[in-house]
Design an enzyme around this catalytic site. Structure first.
Site, PDB file in Angstrom:
ATOM      1  CG  LEU A 146      29.305  47.695  45.309  1.00 54.42           C
ATOM      2  CD1 LEU A 146      30.434  47.512  46.300  1.00 54.42           C
ATOM      3  CD2 LEU A 146      28.889  49.160  45.242  1.00 54.42           C
ATOM      4  N   GLY A 147      29.510  45.699  41.117  1.00 54.34           N
ATOM      5  CA  GLY A 147      30.179  45.450  39.842  1.00 54.34           C
ATOM      6  C   GLY A 147      30.163  43.984  39.461  1.00 54.34           C
TER       7      GLY A 147
ATOM      8  N   GLY B 127      32.128  41.069  36.887  1.00 51.23           N
ATOM      9  CA  GLY B 127      33.256  40.737  36.042  1.00 51.23           C
ATOM     10  C   GLY B 127      33.078  39.352  35.472  1.00 51.23           C
TER      11      GLY B 127
ATOM     12  N   GLY C 141      34.028  37.127  38.771  1.00 50.92           N
ATOM     13  CA  GLY C 141      33.449  37.396  40.085  1.00 50.92           C
ATOM     14  C   GLY C 141      32.533  38.597  40.084  1.00 50.92           C
TER      15      GLY C 141
ATOM     16  CE  LYS D  37      37.478  39.103  43.694  1.00 48.04           C
ATOM     17  NZ  LYS D  37      38.859  39.513  43.512  1.00 48.04           N
TER      18      LYS D  37
ATOM     19  CG  ASP E 149      47.098  46.210  35.547  1.00 53.57           C
ATOM     20  OD1 ASP E 149      47.632  46.923  34.661  1.00 53.57           O
ATOM     21  OD2 ASP E 149      45.929  45.820  35.477  1.00 53.57           O
TER      22      ASP E 149
ATOM     23  CE  LYS F 118      44.272  48.868  34.512  1.00 52.16           C
ATOM     24  NZ  LYS F 118      43.944  48.118  33.290  1.00 52.16           N
TER      25      LYS F 118
ATOM     26  CG  ASN G 137      43.739  48.467  38.559  1.00 47.99           C
ATOM     27  OD1 ASN G 137      42.579  48.254  38.235  1.00 47.99           O
ATOM     28  ND2 ASN G 137      44.746  47.798  38.049  1.00 47.99           N
TER      29      ASN G 137
ATOM     30  CG  ASP H 127      41.666  44.697  40.612  1.00 43.22           C
ATOM     31  OD1 ASP H 127      42.034  43.574  41.014  1.00 43.22           O
ATOM     32  OD2 ASP H 127      41.013  44.870  39.583  1.00 43.22           O
TER      33      ASP H 127
ATOM     34  CB  THR I  90      47.298  48.035  31.339  1.00 43.48           C
ATOM     35  OG1 THR I  90      46.373  47.414  32.247  1.00 43.48           O
ATOM     36  CG2 THR I  90      46.539  48.792  30.276  1.00 43.48           C
TER      37      THR I  90
END
Length: 891
Positions: free
Chosen positions: A577-578, A580, A583, A600, A694, A696, A699, A712, A729
């Site tokens: 899925l993603g 980073g 992780g 994760k 955070d 935004k 997220n 997140d 951010t």
């Protein structure tokens, strides 16, 4: 849409990235291209985020000016002048007090370097800010010189905020000397001084007798609203006869108080004046003049009332009543809402010395009295401030007990009083029944099945509870019988047995059978009363009547999701899925239950190389406290010798960042829907002392039903009091975070205001076109909130945004989310229907239905470990020694 979010990057403490990048599985070739572009942008953004925290060669950061000779030296008048002048050109210093600047200048060290030496390199994380004392340097971007730096110029100030990558390389052209300040020193100085400043101001507020009764949260609001004024010797602070609305607390200096030109008193450090004018709007009764240089902390009536929510005297009375209730063994069993209702229902009365408050012969259970100020005498008994008279009697039905003596006031006295009928009306019924239900309510709130329900729904379930009595030895439920009720033990003890073997004992306030109200399952055990037992019982028919089908479906999903026995061997890989920096997140499926999970993973080599232990412990701790329909659920954490694992709810959808760009135009109604979802989410977090930090659009995921889901938690923190770390951010960061003044949950209100503005006006309100974080910070701190020209006025939503983007955190929060939810702009929102997902959502992301049988057939012989290891290509050393640490004991 504005481009701000494309460049938005998180900064701050080490974060575990990402949770989810994109969970769409699209069908057409065009959709796959769109998904690929979104994935590319998302991966790019996450790489940018990761670069902010990148540490080279294990956990040892790259240092600035590695070849310099560094000394701590005394600074001449000329040195100080150069540094102060340079500070004027960098906003990070212009926001500081003179005391802070003085300490920072003292902390700066002298760096000496030869020519052709590198101060720092482009794309490496920075640690220090420099001012040129002598010599010449060059600035290079992509190895091309773009400018030079000469004496008195400063550079590298962003490094004092966080370890973001340098945007250029700086090298010496001649031998140079620099005044340097590293981030850790800057952070320590600012935080220490801000903590000292805050604690001093808090102590001053607490020392003022008129504020002594305030609660910690109210003190916090007042401290946040204080303004500092300076007065020169001889300057008039207040003038006799003027109408005043300021309270003055002397922080430094001496003030002379005169009446008709005759001095009546001198005020010194820690003393205060002006409270009567502040509270009662009365004329000043004296003139106050500064004798020396004076620093005063001041608060005006408007800010006082905004911070506290009403007139100060009413606040003091309510706080006094709260103290009485907390001290009373009878009244402290009331819920928060019942306590508030009781306080509001009581009448405040004032008496003079010698007045009879209650006459002899009055029936004792007819009235309840709280002493808020003064003293009351009755025969040989004395009732002081915060005493409660009649609490034990008012809950009884005995009307034969009467007062033998008059209750007489001794000195000026304030009381709160209420009759028995009004008392029962305010708390919602007879005391014993009400407090019993309070116990049941708290139990229901902690039952896994009901955690996602609103308080209103829980109260509805509470009203449906029946009290059933069972004799010693009576079977309450029988193994393999049909389940149709949920039980809470009110009194007594029961035994649970499976196949005639007793496996456990359940006592007062334990519960059993909760899944039977929603699942048509047979009983897995027999439950027998082992003494006389009373149970609260919730029957399935009542549960079905109260909880509508839509909400039952969501509860079912969450029940199915939970699996305390889940292991890695139960999971099969589906796809990545993603990725980073720290992780990876994989889509997995349970081999037998066919439930999808997001897995994760964090490689132990990275954990030790980047010192992520505390971050992982905190993230787990935060997620363990959360169970809400709009928040991604943690199912379980796992570990082995290679990795730490978070098994998470798989949220299918698109993040809000991408959705609002797909929608092209987000209407006021759409914005209200998304803002309402965010309010519910943040309220759930703040009730548990969790600051998100955070918020935004990137997220937040818009799930397959069109509702928001927070995903997140890399920056979230459990905070009691204030915290100082710069996290978030830049475009969404509250002013108090940038200034390191210390902050609370109010920072999330600010971010909510930024997101709401962005939804409505397609750009963020501050520095929308700016990418340089330092410029963004400066604009956030200095710019006024402005709105675009609109075809139709939007006064209601503007007032919401005005409040959320108030630079005073105390005024921003006002009376909290409940008051915000009652704002006229949110009058269209049915909050119960929102939680039940019964409101039509503005946008439904296109998601392909996954066929679990097909996936399991295709991946049947594939091992999960192989896919996980394939994505872990970083050349990191194996852990040595540290792997035996007990830090992961709870995973």
């Amino acid at each position: 849409m504005g481009s701000c979010s494309l460049k938005a990057q998180s900064t701050g403490e080490k974060q575990i990235q990402p949770i989810i990048i994109s969970q769409n599985i699209l069908t057409t070739e065009e959709e796959k291209k769109i998904e690929g572009e979104i994935m590319r942008q998302r991966v790019s953004k996450i790489k940018q985020k990761g670069a902010l925290f990148e540490v080279r060669k294990g956990s040892i950061p790259v240092m600035d000016a590695p070849t310099a000779q560094v000394k701590e030296v005394d600074k001449s008048y000329r040195d100080v002048e150069i540094i102060e002048k340079s500070f004027e050109k960098h906003f990070i210093f212009t926001t500081l007090t003179q005391d802070q600047k003085k300490v920072i200048i003292q902390a700066m060290k002298l760096y000496t370097l030869a020519s052709n030496q590198t101060i720092f390199r482009q794309n490496q994380p920075g640690t220090s800010f420099f001012i040129v004392a002598s010599g010449l340097l060059e600035v290079l971007v992509n190895d091309i010189r773009i400018s030079t730096i000469t004496e008195g110029q400063g550079f590298g100030e962003l490094a004092l905020m966080h370890d973001s990558p340098r945007t250029a390389t700086v090298r010496t052209l001649t031998p140079v000397t620099l005044w340097g300040l590293d981030r850790n020193s800057f952070k320590r100085i600012i935080e220490d001084l801000n903590v000292k400043h805050y604690e001093e101001n808090k102590a001053f507020i607490e020392s003022v007798s008129v504020f002594a009764i305030l609660k910690p949260a109210q003190i916090e609001s007042l401290v946040g609203s204080l303004v500092t004024f300076n007065y020169a010797p001889g300057q008039v602070v207040v003038k006799e006869g003027d109408i005043g609305d300021l309270l003055f607390i002397i922080k430094e200096g001496i003030v002379s108080c005169t009446r008709k030109n005759i001095e009546i008193k001198k005020f010194i450090k820690g003393e205060y004046f002006g409270e009567q004018a502040l509270i009662y709007n009365s004329p000043r009764t004296a003139t106050c003049i500064a004798v020396t240089n004076v620093i005063c902390l001041c608060i005006d009536r408007e800010n006082l009332n905004t911070a506290l929510g009403s007139q100060l005297q009413a606040i003091i009375f309510k706080n006094s009543q709260s103290i009485v209730i907390e001290k009373s063994e009878v009244l402290n069993k009331l819920s928060h809402i019942q306590t508030e209702n009781l306080i509001n229902a009581m009448e405040i009365k004032k008496y003079q010395s010698g007045d009879i408050m209650i006459e002899a012969g009055t029936i004792k259970n007819s009235v309840l009295v709280m002493i808020l100020k003064g003293k009351v005498l009755s025969g040989i008994d004395t009732y002081e401030k915060f005493a409660c008279i009649g609490a034990e009697d008012i809950i009884e039905e005995d009307e034969d007990k009467k007062y033998d003596d008059d209750l007489i006031v001794d000195g000026e006295t304030d009381i709160a009083i209420i009759t028995k009928s009004e008392f029962e009306k305010s708390i919602g019924g007879k005391y014993q029944l009400v407090t019993d239900n309070n116990q049941a309510f708290m139990i229901l709130k902690h039952v896994q099945l009901f955690r996602g329900l609103s308080n209103d729904k829980i109260h509805s379930l509470l009203a449906a509870l029946k009290v059933e009595k069972y004799a010693d030895g009576q079977v309450i439920v029988e193994q393999n019988s049909e389940g149709d009720a949920f039980y809470i033990v009110k009194t007594g003890k029961v035994e649970v047995s499976i196949d005639s073997h007793v496996v456990r004992t359940i006592t007062k306030h334990d519960y059993f059978g909760e899944r039977s109200v929603i699942l048509n399952q047979k009983r897995t055990a027999t439950v027998t009363a082992s003494s006389k037992v009373e149970c609260w019982v919730l029957f399935q028919v009542d549960f079905m009547r109260i909880i509508d089908q839509g909400l039952r479906t969501h509860l079912m999903k969450r029940i199915e999701l939970q699996d305390d026995n889940l292991t890695l061997e139960d999971l099969t890989y589906v796809k990545l899925l993603g990725k980073g920096m720290f992780g990876n997140v994989f889509l997995t499926i349970h081999k037998t239950k066919k439930i999808f999970y997001a897995l994760k993973t964090v490689d132990r080599r990275k954990i030790y190389a980047y010192e992520l232990q505390e971050s992982l412990i905190l993230e787990r701790k935060v997620l363990m406290q959360l169970d809400h329909i709009f928040i991604m659920k943690l199912v379980k954490t796992l570990k082995d010798h290679k990795r730490i694992y978070f098994v998470l709810e798989y949220v299918r959808g698109m993040d809000l960042f991408d959705v609002i760009r797909k929608m092209s135009v987000v209407s006021e109604e759409d914005s209200r829907f998304y803002a309402a979802c965010l309010i519910v989410i943040l309220q759930h977090l703040h009730d548990r002392d969790i600051i998100y930090r955070d918020l935004k659009p990137e997220n937040v995921v818009v799930d397959e039903e069109g509702y928001l889901k927070l995903i997140d938690f890399g920056t979230a923190k459990i905070v009691n009091g204030r915290t100082y770390t710069i996290v978030g951010t830049p475009h969404y960061m509250a002013p108090e975070v940038i200034l390191r003044k210390g902050y609370t949950v109010a920072v999330d209100y600010w971010s909510l205001g930024i997101v709401l503005y962005e939804l409505l006006f397609e750009k963020v309100p501050f520095a929308d076109e700016e990418e340089d974080p330092m410029i963004v910070y400066e604009i956030v701190l200095t710019a006024r909130l402005r709105y675009p020209r609109l075809q139709k006025p939007m006064p209601e939503v503007k007032s919401v945004i005005d409040q959320l983007l108030n630079k005073n955190p105390s005024l921003r929060m006002s009376a909290g989310f409940e008051k915000l939810k009652s704002h006229p702009w949110f009058s269209f929102i049915d909050w119960e229907k929102l939680l039940s997902k019964d409101i039509k959502s503005p946008y439904l992301p296109k998601v392909k239905k996954l066929d679990p049988d097909l996936i399991l057939e295709h991946m049947r012989d594939q091992l999960l470990e192989g896919f996980l290891a394939k994505e872990e290509t970083d050349n990191l050393p194996e852990p040595s020694g540290k792997s035996n640490s007990k830090w992961d004991v709870d995973f």
